[in-house]
Structures are given as C-alpha cells and as structure tokens.
Design a protein around this motif. Structure first.
Motif, PDB file in Angstrom:
ATOM      1  N   ARG A 144       0.839  -1.202   0.000  1.00 25.84           N
ATOM      2  CA  ARG A 144       0.000   0.000   0.000  1.00 25.84           C
ATOM      3  C   ARG A 144       0.879   1.259   0.000  1.00 25.84           C
ATOM      4  N   ASP A 145       1.940   1.268   0.801  1.00 25.63           N
ATOM      5  CA  ASP A 145       2.865   2.402   0.828  1.00 25.63           C
ATOM      6  C   ASP A 145       3.563   2.579  -0.515  1.00 25.63           C
ATOM      7  N   TYR A 146       4.008   1.466  -1.114  1.00 23.68           N
ATOM      8  CA  TYR A 146       4.682   1.511  -2.415  1.00 23.68           C
ATOM      9  C   TYR A 146       3.775   2.124  -3.475  1.00 23.68           C
ATOM     10  N   VAL A 147       2.537   1.656  -3.535  1.00 22.11           N
ATOM     11  CA  VAL A 147       1.610   2.143  -4.562  1.00 22.11           C
ATOM     12  C   VAL A 147       1.252   3.611  -4.340  1.00 22.11           C
ATOM     13  N   THR A 148       0.965   3.991  -3.112  1.00 19.88           N
ATOM     14  CA  THR A 148       0.588   5.383  -2.862  1.00 19.88           C
ATOM     15  C   THR A 148       1.755   6.341  -3.114  1.00 19.88           C
ATOM     16  N   ASN A 149       2.984   5.913  -2.857  1.00 23.63           N
ATOM     17  CA  ASN A 149       4.139   6.767  -3.131  1.00 23.63           C
ATOM     18  C   ASN A 149       4.498   6.795  -4.611  1.00 23.63           C
ATOM     19  N   ARG A 150       4.492   5.645  -5.246  1.00 20.26           N
ATOM     20  CA  ARG A 150       4.926   5.537  -6.650  1.00 20.26           C
ATOM     21  C   ARG A 150       3.896   6.086  -7.625  1.00 20.26           C
ATOM     22  N   PHE A 151       2.626   5.899  -7.342  1.00 20.08           N
ATOM     23  CA  PHE A 151       1.560   6.285  -8.265  1.00 20.08           C
ATOM     24  C   PHE A 151       0.668   7.391  -7.707  1.00 20.08           C
ATOM     25  N   SER A 152       1.196   8.222  -6.846  1.00 23.16           N
ATOM     26  CA  SER A 152       0.378   9.239  -6.187  1.00 23.16           C
ATOM     27  C   SER A 152      -0.232  10.237  -7.159  1.00 23.16           C
ATOM     28  N   ASP A 153       0.394  10.461  -8.297  1.00 22.15           N
ATOM     29  CA  ASP A 153      -0.127  11.437  -9.247  1.00 22.15           C
ATOM     30  C   ASP A 153      -1.260  10.896 -10.119  1.00 22.15           C
ATOM     31  N   ILE A 154      -1.449   9.570 -10.185  1.00 22.69           N
ATOM     32  CA  ILE A 154      -2.508   9.030 -11.052  1.00 22.69           C
ATOM     33  C   ILE A 154      -3.611   8.284 -10.305  1.00 22.69           C
ATOM     34  N   ILE A 155      -3.475   8.066  -8.988  1.00 24.60           N
ATOM     35  CA  ILE A 155      -4.481   7.308  -8.233  1.00 24.60           C
ATOM     36  C   ILE A 155      -5.753   8.126  -8.070  1.00 24.60           C
ATOM     37  N   ASP A 156      -6.892   7.485  -8.338  1.00 23.16           N
ATOM     38  CA  ASP A 156      -8.196   8.086  -8.073  1.00 23.16           C
ATOM     39  C   ASP A 156      -8.523   7.852  -6.606  1.00 23.16           C
ATOM     40  N   VAL A 157      -8.482   8.909  -5.817  1.00 21.25           N
ATOM     41  CA  VAL A 157      -8.670   8.779  -4.376  1.00 21.25           C
ATOM     42  C   VAL A 157     -10.120   8.501  -3.984  1.00 21.25           C
ATOM     43  N   ALA A 158     -11.044   8.614  -4.934  1.00 23.72           N
ATOM     44  CA  ALA A 158     -12.450   8.339  -4.641  1.00 23.72           C
ATOM     45  C   ALA A 158     -12.730   6.837  -4.563  1.00 23.72           C
ATOM     46  N   HIS A 159     -11.824   6.014  -5.083  1.00 26.20           N
ATOM     47  CA  HIS A 159     -11.987   4.564  -5.059  1.00 26.20           C
ATOM     48  C   HIS A 159     -10.957   3.944  -4.121  1.00 26.20           C
ATOM     49  N   PRO A 160     -11.306   2.853  -3.455  1.00 30.84           N
ATOM     50  CA  PRO A 160     -10.360   2.223  -2.523  1.00 30.84           C
ATOM     51  C   PRO A 160      -9.228   1.495  -3.255  1.00 30.84           C
ATOM     52  N   ILE A 161      -8.127   1.336  -2.557  1.00 24.41           N
ATOM     53  CA  ILE A 161      -6.998   0.536  -3.045  1.00 24.41           C
ATOM     54  C   ILE A 161      -7.149  -0.832  -2.409  1.00 24.41           C
ATOM     55  N   LYS A 162      -7.270  -1.875  -3.238  1.00 27.88           N
ATOM     56  CA  LYS A 162      -7.458  -3.227  -2.738  1.00 27.88           C
ATOM     57  C   LYS A 162      -6.124  -3.972  -2.762  1.00 27.88           C
ATOM     58  N   VAL A 163      -5.711  -4.484  -1.606  1.00 29.27           N
ATOM     59  CA  VAL A 163      -4.433  -5.194  -1.489  1.00 29.27           C
ATOM     60  C   VAL A 163      -4.710  -6.591  -0.945  1.00 29.27           C
ATOM     61  N   VAL A 164      -4.208  -7.611  -1.651  1.00 27.48           N
ATOM     62  CA  VAL A 164      -4.369  -9.004  -1.258  1.00 27.48           C
ATOM     63  C   VAL A 164      -2.994  -9.651  -1.164  1.00 27.48           C
ATOM     64  N   ALA A 165      -2.722 -10.319  -0.045  1.00 19.78           N
ATOM     65  CA  ALA A 165      -1.441 -10.999   0.155  1.00 19.78           C
ATOM     66  C   ALA A 165      -1.707 -12.489   0.323  1.00 19.78           C
ATOM     67  N   LYS A 166      -0.965 -13.295  -0.461  1.00 15.75           N
ATOM     68  CA  LYS A 166      -1.082 -14.746  -0.389  1.00 15.75           C
ATOM     69  C   LYS A 166       0.303 -15.336  -0.132  1.00 15.75           C
ATOM     70  N   LEU A 167       0.355 -16.298   0.769  1.00 15.86           N
ATOM     71  CA  LEU A 167       1.601 -16.979   1.076  1.00 15.86           C
ATOM     72  C   LEU A 167       2.058 -17.768  -0.145  1.00 15.86           C
ATOM     73  N   THR A 168       3.318 -17.601  -0.532  1.00 12.32           N
ATOM     74  CA  THR A 168       3.842 -18.320  -1.696  1.00 12.32           C
ATOM     75  C   THR A 168       4.381 -19.670  -1.253  1.00 12.32           C
ATOM     76  N   THR A 169       4.382 -20.595  -2.159  1.00 10.87           N
ATOM     77  CA  THR A 169       4.950 -21.923  -1.894  1.00 10.87           C
ATOM     78  C   THR A 169       6.297 -22.006  -2.570  1.00 10.87           C
ATOM     79  N   LYS A 170       7.215 -22.685  -1.931  1.00  9.85           N
ATOM     80  CA  LYS A 170       8.576 -22.786  -2.479  1.00  9.85           C
ATOM     81  C   LYS A 170       8.754 -24.059  -3.237  1.00  9.85           C
TER      82      LYS A 170
END
Length: 69
Positions: A43-69
């Motif tokens: 969330r921090d990466y996206v808000t910092n990197r894409f701050s000039d193009i993000i539509d703040v009226a819509h939520p940012i959806k973040v999903v984390a899944k454990l990877t398998t090795k």
C-alpha cells in the motif's frame, strides 16, 4: 514477532483505479515479512509511486497470499 513463525514470502497484488478510470494492477513478492507487513508495504509503495494518477475516490485493494517454495 519473528519467534511466532508468522513470517514468510508473500505474493502481494494491488488493484486501484487511475484518474482516467482505468483499472491498474501491480504485483510484488515480499520476502520474510508478516502478512500485515506485506500488505502495508505494498500500500505504501503504490501510494508513493503512483500518487499522481491514483483516483482517491476509489479504494486501493491489497491481497497478500503466502507463496509456496
């Protein structure tokens, strides 16, 4: 937190809308972190990197899944 064994590698996907209305999806792998740290980091990466193009009226959806090795 390291002693509880909740750290691992997570594949984190983030979906958000640009100001033009386009859906943008970004994906990263976060190593040796907790699920919450992976989500918060993405969330921090996206808000910092894409701050000039993000539509703040819509939520940012973040999903984390454990990877398998």
């Amino acid at each position: 937190m390291l002693f509880f064994g909740n750290h691992g590698d997570y594949e984190v996907t983030c979906n958000f809308f640009s100001k033009e209305g386009q859906t943008i999806a970004k994906k990263r792998i976060c190593h040796n972190v907790s699920k919450k740290e992976a989500r918060d980091g993405m969330r921090d990466y996206v808000t910092n990197r894409f701050s000039d193009i993000i539509d703040v009226a819509h939520p940012i959806k973040v999903v984390a899944k454990l990877t398998t090795k």
